[in-house]
Scaffold this motif. Structure first.
Motif, PDB file in Angstrom:
ATOM      1  N   SER A  86      31.407  38.468  28.505  1.00 60.97           N
ATOM      2  CA  SER A  86      30.925  38.554  29.893  1.00 60.97           C
ATOM      3  C   SER A  86      31.103  37.257  30.664  1.00 60.97           C
ATOM      4  O   SER A  86      31.095  37.262  31.897  1.00 60.97           O
ATOM      5  CB  SER A  86      29.450  38.960  29.907  1.00 60.97           C
ATOM      6  N   VAL A 144      38.867  38.244  37.090  1.00 57.97           N
ATOM      7  CA  VAL A 144      37.575  38.941  37.106  1.00 57.97           C
ATOM      8  C   VAL A 144      37.099  39.189  35.679  1.00 57.97           C
ATOM      9  O   VAL A 144      37.873  39.111  34.717  1.00 57.97           O
ATOM     10  CB  VAL A 144      37.687  40.285  37.849  1.00 57.97           C
ATOM     11  N   THR A 145      35.803  39.519  35.548  1.00 52.11           N
ATOM     12  CA  THR A 145      35.281  39.972  34.259  1.00 52.11           C
ATOM     13  C   THR A 145      35.655  41.430  34.073  1.00 52.11           C
ATOM     14  O   THR A 145      35.779  42.191  35.037  1.00 52.11           O
ATOM     15  CB  THR A 145      33.766  39.798  34.195  1.00 52.11           C
ATOM     16  N   LYS A 146      35.835  41.836  32.801  1.00 52.22           N
ATOM     17  CA  LYS A 146      36.204  43.217  32.495  1.00 52.22           C
ATOM     18  C   LYS A 146      35.516  43.672  31.218  1.00 52.22           C
ATOM     19  O   LYS A 146      35.273  42.864  30.305  1.00 52.22           O
ATOM     20  CB  LYS A 146      37.728  43.354  32.320  1.00 52.22           C
ATOM     21  N   PRO A 147      35.203  44.965  31.122  1.00 50.10           N
ATOM     22  CA  PRO A 147      34.653  45.495  29.870  1.00 50.10           C
ATOM     23  C   PRO A 147      35.607  45.230  28.711  1.00 50.10           C
ATOM     24  O   PRO A 147      36.824  45.274  28.868  1.00 50.10           O
ATOM     25  CB  PRO A 147      34.527  46.996  30.150  1.00 50.10           C
ATOM     26  N   THR A 204      40.024  32.220  30.456  1.00 48.27           N
ATOM     27  CA  THR A 204      40.706  33.345  31.102  1.00 48.27           C
ATOM     28  C   THR A 204      41.730  33.955  30.160  1.00 48.27           C
ATOM     29  O   THR A 204      42.486  33.234  29.497  1.00 48.27           O
ATOM     30  CB  THR A 204      41.415  32.877  32.384  1.00 48.27           C
ATOM     31  N   HIS A 205      41.750  35.280  30.118  1.00 43.94           N
ATOM     32  CA  HIS A 205      42.756  36.022  29.361  1.00 43.94           C
ATOM     33  C   HIS A 205      43.814  36.502  30.350  1.00 43.94           C
ATOM     34  O   HIS A 205      43.538  37.352  31.203  1.00 43.94           O
ATOM     35  CB  HIS A 205      42.115  37.197  28.634  1.00 43.94           C
ATOM     36  N   ARG A 207      50.146  38.277  26.067  1.00 43.03           N
ATOM     37  CA  ARG A 207      48.758  37.843  26.208  1.00 43.03           C
ATOM     38  C   ARG A 207      48.665  36.326  26.026  1.00 43.03           C
ATOM     39  O   ARG A 207      49.270  35.770  25.108  1.00 43.03           O
ATOM     40  CB  ARG A 207      47.882  38.538  25.160  1.00 43.03           C
ATOM     41  N   TYR A 259      35.762  42.391  27.117  1.00 46.18           N
ATOM     42  CA  TYR A 259      35.919  40.943  27.009  1.00 46.18           C
ATOM     43  C   TYR A 259      34.542  40.283  27.126  1.00 46.18           C
ATOM     44  O   TYR A 259      33.621  40.878  27.692  1.00 46.18           O
ATOM     45  CB  TYR A 259      36.837  40.404  28.117  1.00 46.18           C
ATOM     46  N   GLU A 308      45.536  40.089  35.238  1.00 42.01           N
ATOM     47  CA  GLU A 308      46.675  40.907  34.821  1.00 42.01           C
ATOM     48  C   GLU A 308      47.861  40.663  35.759  1.00 42.01           C
ATOM     49  O   GLU A 308      47.745  40.809  36.969  1.00 42.01           O
ATOM     50  CB  GLU A 308      46.305  42.389  34.848  1.00 42.01           C
ATOM     51  N   LEU A 346      37.051  35.453  31.969  1.00 37.48           N
ATOM     52  CA  LEU A 346      37.775  36.183  33.001  1.00 37.48           C
ATOM     53  C   LEU A 346      39.031  36.833  32.437  1.00 37.48           C
ATOM     54  O   LEU A 346      39.534  36.440  31.379  1.00 37.48           O
ATOM     55  CB  LEU A 346      38.163  35.233  34.139  1.00 37.48           C
ATOM     56  N   VAL A 347      39.526  37.810  33.173  1.00 37.26           N
ATOM     57  CA  VAL A 347      40.772  38.483  32.821  1.00 37.26           C
ATOM     58  C   VAL A 347      41.654  38.535  34.066  1.00 37.26           C
ATOM     59  O   VAL A 347      41.176  38.839  35.163  1.00 37.26           O
ATOM     60  CB  VAL A 347      40.522  39.913  32.305  1.00 37.26           C
TER      61      VAL A 347
END
Length: 207
Positions: free
Chosen positions: A194, A187-190, A67-68, A125, A192, A200, A197-198
């Motif tokens: 596939s 969630v997954t995000k463009p 996860t980011h 980050r 990153y 925020e 997860l990201v």
């Protein structure tokens, strides 16, 4: 599975912050404070960078969903807070903290603690894992932010987790809007990978 080695009472010994995040300044609600918890490091580890998924001397990455964790540290008026020290810590994929009172962790490839500083736009980050069930608690990540004039200790929770409804520390924040500000989507995000997860999280501090 709930293990008897840790109980809700052991957490209560460290107190529960019930701070309400009112008032609102402009349109940003102050991030509510939550307890530090029993597993903040006794000694800050040498390996303390913002990538918790790798550990010096280990030849693999941490177990769990990579996860980011990203965001901006801001004031109630939305201005960036530059140079804030930001720390996170959490249990590994097995539900153990890298702390002597919790067995020192089970996944030796998971750093368990990391720190960084906010950039010129307040950005930060971390690379870590999606938090997992911890005995007596909903999945969460601890965060501590220190500036020259302010300090915030809080916790980050996973959107959609059923245990959020019964977590006694999360629900110690009585204000619904303030409480919900601690719950974020993983969630997954463009942009990153596939399979990663990201999340925020944008903490708001009064300085």
């Amino acid at each position: 599975m709930i293990r008897p080695r840790r109980t809700v009472l052991s957490l209560l010994a460290f107190g529960v912050a019930c701070t309400i995040a009112r008032p609102v300044f402009a349109n940003k609600l102050l991030t509510p404070r939550q307890m530090l918890g029993p597993f903040y490091p006794d000694i800050i580890p040498l390996d303390k960078d913002n990538d918790l998924t790798t550990v010096t001397g280990q030849n693999r990455i941490a177990l769990g969903e990579i996860t980011h964790l990203t965001g901006r540290v801001i004031t109630p008026r939305g201005r960036p807070i530059v140079g804030a020290q930001i720390e996170i810590w959490q249990c590994d994929a097995f539900g153990y903290y890298n702390h002597p009172r919790d067995g020192g962790g089970k996944d030796r490839a998971f750093q368990g603690y990391g720190q960084t500083r906010s950039g010129s736009d307040g950005e930060y980050r971390f690379k870590t894992i999606r938090p997992v069930l911890y005995p007596g608690r909903a999945p969460h990540i601890h965060m501590r932010i220190v500036t020259k004039t302010a300090k915030l200790v809080t916790q980050i929770y996973v959107e959609g987790e059923q245990l959020n409804k019964s977590d006694f520390i999360l629900n110690s924040t009585r204000d619904i809007e303030a409480r919900n500000s601690l719950i974020v989507a993983f969630v997954t995000k463009p942009g990153y990978p596939s399979d990663e997860l990201v999340a925020e999280f944008n903490p708001v501090l009064a300085i």
